[in-house]
Design a protein around this motif. Structure first.
Motif, short mmCIF file in Angstrom:
data_model
loop_
_atom_site.label_atom_id
_atom_site.label_comp_id
_atom_site.label_asym_id
_atom_site.label_seq_id
_atom_site.Cartn_x
_atom_site.Cartn_y
_atom_site.Cartn_z
N THR A 74 74.73 111.51 -6.82
CA THR A 74 75.46 112.50 -6.03
C THR A 74 75.76 113.67 -6.95
O THR A 74 76.39 113.49 -8.00
CB THR A 74 76.77 111.92 -5.47
OG1 THR A 74 76.47 110.89 -4.54
CG2 THR A 74 77.57 113.00 -4.76
N SER B 15 71.94 105.65 -7.31
CA SER B 15 71.65 106.80 -6.46
C SER B 15 72.58 107.92 -6.88
O SER B 15 73.77 107.70 -7.10
CB SER B 15 71.87 106.44 -4.99
OG SER B 15 71.69 107.57 -4.16
N GLN C 47 68.93 109.56 0.77
CA GLN C 47 68.71 108.15 1.10
C GLN C 47 69.82 107.24 0.59
O GLN C 47 69.70 106.01 0.65
CB GLN C 47 67.37 107.68 0.53
CG GLN C 47 66.16 108.32 1.21
CD GLN C 47 64.87 107.60 0.90
OE1 GLN C 47 64.71 107.01 -0.15
NE2 GLN C 47 63.94 107.65 1.84
N GLN C 48 70.92 107.83 0.12
CA GLN C 48 71.96 107.01 -0.49
C GLN C 48 72.57 105.99 0.48
O GLN C 48 72.81 104.84 0.11
CB GLN C 48 73.07 107.91 -1.06
CG GLN C 48 74.08 107.14 -1.89
CD GLN C 48 75.05 108.06 -2.61
OE1 GLN C 48 76.26 107.99 -2.39
NE2 GLN C 48 74.54 108.93 -3.47
N TYR D 213 69.85 120.65 -10.77
CA TYR D 213 69.07 119.67 -10.02
C TYR D 213 68.73 120.10 -8.60
O TYR D 213 67.81 119.58 -7.99
CB TYR D 213 69.84 118.34 -9.95
CG TYR D 213 70.09 117.73 -11.30
CD1 TYR D 213 69.09 117.02 -11.97
CD2 TYR D 213 71.32 117.88 -11.93
CE1 TYR D 213 69.33 116.46 -13.22
CE2 TYR D 213 71.56 117.32 -13.19
CZ TYR D 213 70.57 116.62 -13.81
OH TYR D 213 70.79 116.07 -15.05
N ARG D 214 69.51 121.01 -8.03
CA ARG D 214 69.29 121.34 -6.63
C ARG D 214 68.05 122.21 -6.47
O ARG D 214 67.85 123.17 -7.20
CB ARG D 214 70.50 122.06 -6.05
CG ARG D 214 71.76 121.22 -6.19
CD ARG D 214 72.96 121.95 -5.62
NE ARG D 214 74.17 121.52 -6.33
CZ ARG D 214 75.35 121.37 -5.78
NH1 ARG D 214 75.50 121.60 -4.50
NH2 ARG D 214 76.37 120.99 -6.49
N ASP E 86 72.20 112.08 -2.66
CA ASP E 86 70.79 111.82 -2.37
C ASP E 86 70.67 111.48 -0.89
O ASP E 86 71.44 110.67 -0.37
CB ASP E 86 70.29 110.66 -3.22
CG ASP E 86 68.80 110.43 -3.05
OD1 ASP E 86 68.39 109.97 -1.97
OD2 ASP E 86 68.03 110.70 -3.99
N ARG F 251 63.82 102.06 -6.64
CA ARG F 251 63.00 103.26 -6.49
C ARG F 251 61.78 102.99 -5.62
O ARG F 251 61.18 103.90 -5.09
CB ARG F 251 62.54 103.73 -7.87
CG ARG F 251 63.67 104.22 -8.75
CD ARG F 251 64.00 105.65 -8.44
NE ARG F 251 65.07 106.14 -9.29
CZ ARG F 251 65.80 107.19 -9.02
NH1 ARG F 251 65.63 107.83 -7.89
NH2 ARG F 251 66.74 107.60 -9.84
#
Length: 611
Positions: free
Chosen positions: A441, A439, A333-334, A606-607, A331, A222
């Motif tokens: 998805t 991470s 940055q995945q 979550y979105r 995510d 993180r």
């Protein structure tokens, strides 16, 4: 006039309307990233791919064609694509013999250094068009290779062959023996079966307890210390198989466009079946970012996701390879996180599994149970096993691989309808190691029971295929994977199937034994052993069945999911029904792919709403 201070492979663009200052900025960015200037110019959107190669053709007074002429089949397709030169099928009266699309970098510089002015035997095309032409001209060969029907594929074990004669004979023998013993001594047979299966259920309980007791490490990922400079990031291939996914296309393109990765190092391939004309039309009407390309998968059997992935693997340009499903929102940055993890680890780390999160938890009880199940699986069970050095059954999306490791094992088994579970253990058998990728998805759970049942039936049918194909040569499995990984695999595959198939009978039997007092008041040493075993396994099993998803919901910060915990025993009755349907379907439709429709979600947990 071309700018002398610019790299030769982009300098000519100054003579075709591209501002020299912008070309210089692109050259500086390319040097910083460690990519070809031409690649940066196209990937950044400064010049489109077609405009680039049209200008190249004009610069050397060559003919350009947006459509590739029919190409001669055969040859090393990977080598042809690396150099960007393919032979054209003979056309009466035409002097053109070669279609040229020299890729950015050394091939393009060599092409330009040869000064191919006014050559009637050449036609310039784009690399994307050349790849599509090669796929068309070599469709038969590609479909055989992607389906594992070429010589190397036929030499590998596969779900295609089904069970062996010895496996069928053993299964028939066991069924016949159990039927005979049940007729002669039903109680004794039940006791014997329970004792025989005890180690399998004990192993399942132990694995879950181990995952519970394994504490997650400090979340260093993180922090920003994991980030690596863009120049060190490898090229990343992203494969996205689609079939009738018009409802989620806008969301998908948005999610892929949001990935935080240098565009010049992205190789995103949207895989569309040749028969899916609706999806092709929709994509043709869109202007995709330059780092995305549509790959038409030649028609053939079986029409499965792993067959499409094998087509993408054959053309993949990246050192790393990942898969996203149509409804996924990873995510941003995945990819960076996965690349950093691979760069910091030894080469034996061949796969990372990201964490799948159900987004539409407000769509009813079915989505709620699904979300609770996924929380336990991806936030507790899988990470715990991986930290213990044990293999897992991969999820069907957000797996990140070293491309070379995938090619080493021959890619995916196109005939396995749960290809993710199979490929993970193939990599382990080849000496690879899997790790957790913290991470998320976001995924969409089915809203309706019929869709959920078809999806779960396919998954469990694939587990059966995976178990059978890996056990075709048990001695080889043990030698390649080792005893610990093999036992873990058997518990995960065989234990899951056995547990789900037998769950209603075990539950009803246990309740009946409690009610009639036989379980708590054994009359013989054998009944005492059975009672102790049943009580121990049932007690431990009930604990882990509730504790794993509960801990997952807590770690995920979704405490409201805990309201579904009391209903899990009933939910697992549905899972058991899916297992029995999978067993039936395996006998008459082993390779049928039950497609799940997406884009039906009505809620989102979550979105973030668009700004």
């Amino acid at each position: 006039m071309a700018e002398a201070s610019l790299p030769v492979e982009i300098a000519f663009l100054a003579s075709h309307g591209v501002p020299p200052n912008e070309l210089r900025q692109a050259a500086v960015a390319a040097a910083r990233l460690g990519v070809s200037p031409a690649k940066q110019v196209i990937a950044s959107g400064l010049v489109g791919e077609e405009a680039f190669y049209r200008s190249l053709a004009t610069e050397f007074d060559l003919r350009f064609s947006a459509k590739v002429p029919p190409l001669l089949p055969g040859g090393d397709l990977a080598a042809i694509m690396r150099e960007g030169v393919a032979r054209i099928a003979n056309e009466p009266g035409s002097p053109t013999r070669f279609a040229c699309a020299p890729p950015a970098g050394a091939p393009l510089r060599r092409f330009m250094a040869g000064k191919p002015q006014r050559r009637d035997d050449l036609v310039i095309v784009t690399p994307s068009a050349l790849a599509a032409g090669l796929r068309t001209s070599n469709a038969h060969m590609l479909t055989r290779r992607a389906a594992g029907l070429d010589e190397p594929g036929l030499a590998r074990f596969s779900a295609r062959t089904g069970s062996s004669v010895s496996q069928k004979g053993l299964a028939l023998l066991m069924v016949g023996l159990l039927a005979a013993l049940t007729t002669l001594a039903p109680v004794g047979t039940l006791i014997g079966v329970a004792l025989a299966l005890g180690p399998v259920f004990f192993g399942a309980v132990v694995l879950r307890l181990a995952s519970l007791m394994e504490k997650p490490p400090a979340n260093l990922w993180r922090e920003q210390r994991w980030r690596v400079d863009d120049s060190r990031l490898p090229v990343y291939t992203v494969a996205v198989p689609l079939l009738g996914e018009e409802k989620v296309l806008n969301q998908l393109i948005g999610a892929l466009s949001a990935l935080d990765y240098p565009p010049a190092k992205l190789d995103i391939r949207i895989l569309v079946e040749e028969t899916d004309l609706g999806m092709q039309r929709l994509l043709a009407a869109r202007r995709l970012p330059p780092f995305m390309q549509v790959v038409i998968v030649p028609r053939g059997m079986p029409r499965t996701k792993p067959r499409a992935l094998n087509v993408a693997l054959a053309e993949a340009q990246g050192e790393l390879f990942t898969i996203f499903d149509a409804e996924d929102v990873p995510d941003p940055q995945q990819l960076r996180l996965a690349a950093a993890h691979f760069l910091r680890e030894d080469a034996d780390l061949v796969c990372l599994q990201a964490r799948l999160v159900i987004d539409n938890t407000g769509d009813g009880w079915l989505a709620g149970f699904f979300a609770l199940e996924y929380a336990g699986l991806f936030d507790v069970f899988n990470p715990g096993l991986l930290r213990c050095g044990l293999p897992i059954m991969l999820g069907g999306t957000s797996n990140h691989f070293r491309t070379e490791a995938l090619r080493k094992v021959g890619g995916w088994d196109a005939w396995n309808v749960t290809e993710d579970a199979d490929i993970g253990f193939r990599l382990v058998r080849a000496g690879g190691r899997i790790a957790d990728l913290p991470s998320a998805t976001l995924e969409e759970a089915p809203r309706f029971l019929n869709a959920w049942m078809k999806q779960r039936t396919r998954w469990l049918k694939g587990y059966l295929q995976t178990l059978i194909s890996h056990l075709l040569a048990p001695h080889r499995l043990l030698r390649e994977a080792g005893s610990v990984a093999t036992l873990t695999f058997l518990v995960l595959a065989f234990g899951t199937l056995l547990g789900t198939l037998g769950y209603p009978f075990f539950a009803l039997g246990f309740i009946f034994a409690i009610l009639n007092g036989s379980l708590l008041n054994p009359d013989s040493p054998l009944e005492l052993l059975l009672s102790a075993t049943a009580l121990t396994l049932t007690g431990a099993g009930v604990c882990v069945v509730f504790l794993v998803p509960a801990l997952g919901a807590w770690r995920r910060g979704a405490i409201d999911l805990l309201r579904w915990l009391p209903g899990l025993p009933l939910y697992y009755m549905l899972v058991s029904l899916a297992a029995w349907l999978a067993l039936i379907e395996y006998s008459n439709r082993p390779f049928a792919w039950n497609k799940t429709e997406h884009g039906l979600a009505r809620s989102s947990r979550y979105r973030k709403p668009p700004a």
